[in-house]
Structure formats: structure tokens, C-alpha cells
Design a protein around this motif. Sequence first.
Motif, short mmCIF file in Angstrom:
data_model
loop_
_atom_site.label_atom_id
_atom_site.label_comp_id
_atom_site.label_asym_id
_atom_site.label_seq_id
_atom_site.Cartn_x
_atom_site.Cartn_y
_atom_site.Cartn_z
N MET A 1 89.36 45.81 24.36
CA MET A 1 87.92 45.61 24.46
C MET A 1 87.59 44.35 25.26
O MET A 1 86.65 44.33 26.07
CB MET A 1 87.31 45.51 23.06
CG MET A 1 87.35 46.81 22.28
SD MET A 1 86.46 48.14 23.12
CE MET A 1 84.80 47.46 23.19
N GLY A 2 88.36 43.30 25.04
CA GLY A 2 88.15 42.09 25.84
C GLY A 2 88.35 42.33 27.32
O GLY A 2 87.58 41.86 28.15
N LEU A 3 89.39 43.11 27.66
CA LEU A 3 89.66 43.42 29.06
C LEU A 3 88.54 44.24 29.67
O LEU A 3 88.12 44.00 30.82
CB LEU A 3 90.99 44.16 29.16
CG LEU A 3 91.43 44.58 30.57
CD1 LEU A 3 91.61 43.36 31.45
CD2 LEU A 3 92.72 45.39 30.51
N LEU A 4 88.00 45.21 28.94
CA LEU A 4 86.91 46.04 29.45
C LEU A 4 85.67 45.19 29.72
O LEU A 4 84.99 45.38 30.75
CB LEU A 4 86.58 47.15 28.45
CG LEU A 4 87.60 48.28 28.33
CD1 LEU A 4 87.20 49.26 27.25
CD2 LEU A 4 87.75 49.00 29.67
N TRP A 5 85.34 44.27 28.83
CA TRP A 5 84.19 43.41 29.05
C TRP A 5 84.40 42.48 30.24
O TRP A 5 83.47 42.21 31.01
CB TRP A 5 83.89 42.60 27.79
CG TRP A 5 83.12 43.36 26.76
CD1 TRP A 5 83.59 43.89 25.60
CD2 TRP A 5 81.74 43.71 26.82
NE1 TRP A 5 82.59 44.55 24.93
CE2 TRP A 5 81.44 44.46 25.65
CE3 TRP A 5 80.72 43.46 27.74
CZ2 TRP A 5 80.16 44.95 25.38
CZ3 TRP A 5 79.45 43.96 27.47
CH2 TRP A 5 79.18 44.69 26.32
N VAL A 6 85.61 42.01 30.40
CA VAL A 6 85.92 41.16 31.57
C VAL A 6 85.72 41.94 32.86
O VAL A 6 85.12 41.45 33.83
CB VAL A 6 87.36 40.62 31.48
CG1 VAL A 6 87.79 40.01 32.81
CG2 VAL A 6 87.47 39.58 30.37
N LEU A 7 86.21 43.16 32.90
CA LEU A 7 86.06 43.99 34.10
C LEU A 7 84.60 44.32 34.38
O LEU A 7 84.18 44.39 35.54
CB LEU A 7 86.87 45.27 33.96
CG LEU A 7 88.39 45.11 33.87
CD1 LEU A 7 89.06 46.47 33.66
CD2 LEU A 7 88.93 44.45 35.14
N ALA A 8 83.81 44.52 33.32
CA ALA A 8 82.41 44.89 33.50
C ALA A 8 81.56 43.71 33.93
O ALA A 8 80.66 43.86 34.78
CB ALA A 8 81.86 45.49 32.21
N ILE A 9 81.82 42.52 33.39
CA ILE A 9 80.97 41.36 33.67
C ILE A 9 81.46 40.59 34.88
O ILE A 9 80.67 40.16 35.73
CB ILE A 9 80.90 40.45 32.43
CG1 ILE A 9 80.21 41.20 31.29
CG2 ILE A 9 80.16 39.16 32.74
CD1 ILE A 9 80.14 40.43 29.98
N GLY A 10 82.77 40.42 35.02
CA GLY A 10 83.31 39.72 36.18
C GLY A 10 82.98 38.24 36.15
O GLY A 10 82.79 37.62 35.09
N GLY A 11 82.88 37.64 37.36
CA GLY A 11 82.56 36.22 37.47
C GLY A 11 83.79 35.38 37.80
O GLY A 11 84.85 35.90 38.18
N SER A 12 83.64 34.07 37.64
CA SER A 12 84.73 33.15 37.92
C SER A 12 85.84 33.29 36.87
O SER A 12 85.67 33.98 35.86
CB SER A 12 84.20 31.71 37.93
OG SER A 12 83.68 31.37 36.65
N VAL A 13 86.94 32.59 37.14
CA VAL A 13 88.06 32.65 36.20
C VAL A 13 87.65 32.10 34.83
O VAL A 13 88.00 32.67 33.78
CB VAL A 13 89.26 31.86 36.76
CG1 VAL A 13 90.39 31.82 35.74
CG2 VAL A 13 89.74 32.48 38.06
N ALA A 14 86.89 31.01 34.84
CA ALA A 14 86.45 30.42 33.58
C ALA A 14 85.53 31.38 32.82
O ALA A 14 85.64 31.53 31.59
CB ALA A 14 85.74 29.10 33.84
#
Length: 508
Positions: A181-194
Amino acid sequence: MLTFITRRLLAGIATLFVAIFLMYLLVDLAIDPLADLREYKGADKAARIAAREDMLNLDTNVVVRFFQWLGHVFQGDFGIAWRSGQDVGTLVSHAIGSTLQLVTAATVLSLVLGVAVGIVSALRQYATFDYLIIFLSFLLYSLPSFWVAVLLKQWGAIGVNDFLEDPTLSIPVLIGVAALMGLLWVLAIGGSVARRAQTFALAFAATLGVMLYVQLTDWWADPQLGPVLIAITGVGFAFALTAVSAGLRNRRALYTALATVAIGVALYYPLQGFFNSVAPSHLMMFGLALVAIGVGVLVGFLFRGPDWGVSARTGGITAFVVAAMIYIDRVMQVWPAYVNSNAINGRPIATFGDRTPNLGGNYWVQVLDQYTHLLLPTLTLILVAFAGYTRYSRSSMLEVMSQDYIRTARAKGLSERTVIMRHGFRNSLIPLATIVPIDVITLIGGAVVTERIFNRPGMGALFLNSLQEAEIEPVMAYLLITAALAIIANIVADLIYAALDPRIRVNA
């Protein structure tokens, strides 16, 4: 506009008459009410055939029979299903009620999820999330519905029922699901590394926390929401809805949403007493939903702001969501008694039919039983429709975001949220205005394959059974209803065009 609607209605009535007349002729040619008697070997064969011809008026010309049938329809009489002797109006009302239950949930959920995911995919074009959604969309779109239904029967019913006997997940499974779930949210929101790291940490912690709560409290045995979960979920939804529809800088809209959640939570226990003291019904629940929306709109009006309509809309939507959670919580309060009843025997996820025979129980038990029977067929339709709506909304959003007025809006210094929601999102819905009404009418006509696999007595099952039994009255009632709804759907699509895009003007 009034002239246009009148003209379309008149043209629709003429089209409906011609279509129904041709359908009557074709159905009369396709079915043979005497088929079983032609193979009859008894000495009274001729007498039986003559009696049935007289009963069904088969000696009369088919055109005359059509106008006789149409005259009865104008009087509200759809005829009798001659094999069973049942009134066609009663058969249709039960079938369309079962179908509407299925269609309403499937259409709303697939549309909301499909549009939301499609728009996020368009805004993240050529990112990993976009490629993942494209792959998933094509995969689901290509899967036959009967195969999806069979898999859901195996894993969504048998597998889940087995799991509910001992609902325990190991720690590695919990961590794996939370990481996914964390990975899916990262892929959906994106942004900088931080920002990606922050998103992953928040999503991972939230998912793991919820799953641990469910595991440690034995939530599966008594899956209620309660005022605490309703409050937490409501506050989260209030912030999310305000961020999307008005922006978090619009404090009046945010205060409206939060105040609406507070009112809903404060009324939780009084509503429990109210539900226990009255005889609830679907009509009462619908009325309470309207009251809840009205309260949310009133709260928004009281907070006002530079654009009180935004606050009112935010309050109304938030109130509906909170009211829905309270309703679901009340339904789930009968879960232990429902699961442990003799009719259910610890296996609540149903694989066929629209209700459990000989279940008994009050309104809440019956509603829960209907929901458990709706779960798998609804999920089947959602998975198939979700793929199409995702593709449509993604393509439409990409086209809209490349228009000149979008670049102009950005050049004027508008925030990206305003550009997307006020200028992009609304216009991206225009192609769906054609697709969705037709899809809804198609499903009301009967999700034939899904209803057959899950043995739901809906419109599709009624049509197939009546055609096999050579009963022309139920078949024609089905065709009349679906044809009329198809014409209405096209008129509704034209009205939605004008509502979504002020540039569209109907030349009446």
C-alpha cells in the motif's frame, strides 16, 4: 431547451413504437408456444393444440395481437406468463428490483473509482503508476465476466468464508500488505525523494496500524465501525474532500466539513436509540439521507465565505458520507447473530441467489443478507466496468489538459488544484456523459452472464427464462422497459452535456 426536450420526447415515442412493433413480430417468429405439443403422442394431441391456440389467441393475426397487447399495456396490464400463471407486472417488478440493487452499487462504485484512478493516471502520464494502471485496465477489460465471476466464487466466497473461521494473518503478511500500500501511494503521488519517503512512511504506518487493530481486537467477529472509527474516517475524508474541492486554504469549507463530522458523531448514540424504537424501512433511510445532506448544506451556508456554494457542497457531501458510515455501522451490528444463525452456519459470503431462504430476522438482518448476496456479483461488474471508465477518463483528461484554456489558466497564476478541478476535471467528464447513461440502461436490461452465474432473479434471467418458455408477454415487457429507458438515457445525456460544459448550447 423546453422545445428541444419536447421534440426529443416525441421522436423517442415514435421510435419506441416502431421498435416495439418490430420486436413483437420478431419474437412471435422466434418462439413456438406449441413446440412441446407437436411432440406429444397422445390421442388428444389435436384437442390440446386447439385449446392452447385458443388460450393464447394464436389464430388471430399477429398485428392485431400486437395492438391488443399494446392496449392492455396502456391500461397498466402487462399480461400473464401463461406457463406459470403469474402476473407479468409482478414478475418484472421483482426482477427489476433485484437488478437495480446490483446496478446501482456497481455503477456508482466503478464510476467513482474509474474516474478517480483515470484522472490520477493522466496527471502522472508516463510514470510507473500510469503504466501500471494501463496494464491493469487492459487486463481487466480483456477478461470475460464469467471467468471473473468463477474466480470470485472460489477466492471471494469459499476462500473468505474459510478465512473467517480463523481470521488470523501472520506478521510477514501484515508487513507485506502495508509495504504494498505504501508503494502504491508513492507511485500515485510521486514528488521528490523526500516526499516519496514521507508518503511511503505515512501509508505504511496507517495501513499497518489499521490491520493490527483489526487483528488484535478480533474485529472480524464483530465488524462494527463505532463512533471512534467514524470520527477518524470522517475527519480524514473532510480534509481530503476540502483539499480537492476547495483547497485547504478555504478555511470556511474546511470548518464546514469538520463541523458536519462533529454533528454526525454527536448524533451517533441518539440515532441508535431511534433505530431501536422505530420500524425502519428503505424509504425512511432515504429520507434520513436527504435530511443529513440538508444539514450539511445548512452548515455550509452558515459558515458562508466568499463562495458559500463551495462550503455548502462540501458540507452536503461530507454529511452524506458520515450518514452512510452510521448506516453501515448499524447494519453490521447484527453481524454476529447473522453469521451464527442456522441458515448461514458461519459462511456469510453467498455465491448464488439474492437472499437466504428461511432466514427471518428484522430489517437490519435482511439488509445485511442482501449485501452479502450483492458482494460478489457487484464486484464482478465493478472489475469489468472499472477498466473501461479508467481508460475513458484518462484519455479525456489528457485531451483536456492540452487545451489552450488550460495553459491560459496556468499563465494567470491559478493554483494547480484550481486548474485541474475547476477547468480540467469538469470538461473531462463530457465523454462519460454519453457512455454512463447507456451503460446504466444496458445493465438495467440485465447483466445476463453475471445474473446467470450467481443465479440472481434479475431482468436478464427473466428475459432468458421467458424466451425459453415461449412466453411472449414477459419478453415484450422486458423489451418495452429497456427500449424506453434507452431513449430516456439519450435525452439525459444531452442534458448532462449542457450541465457540464456551458459552451454547449442546444439550438431549440
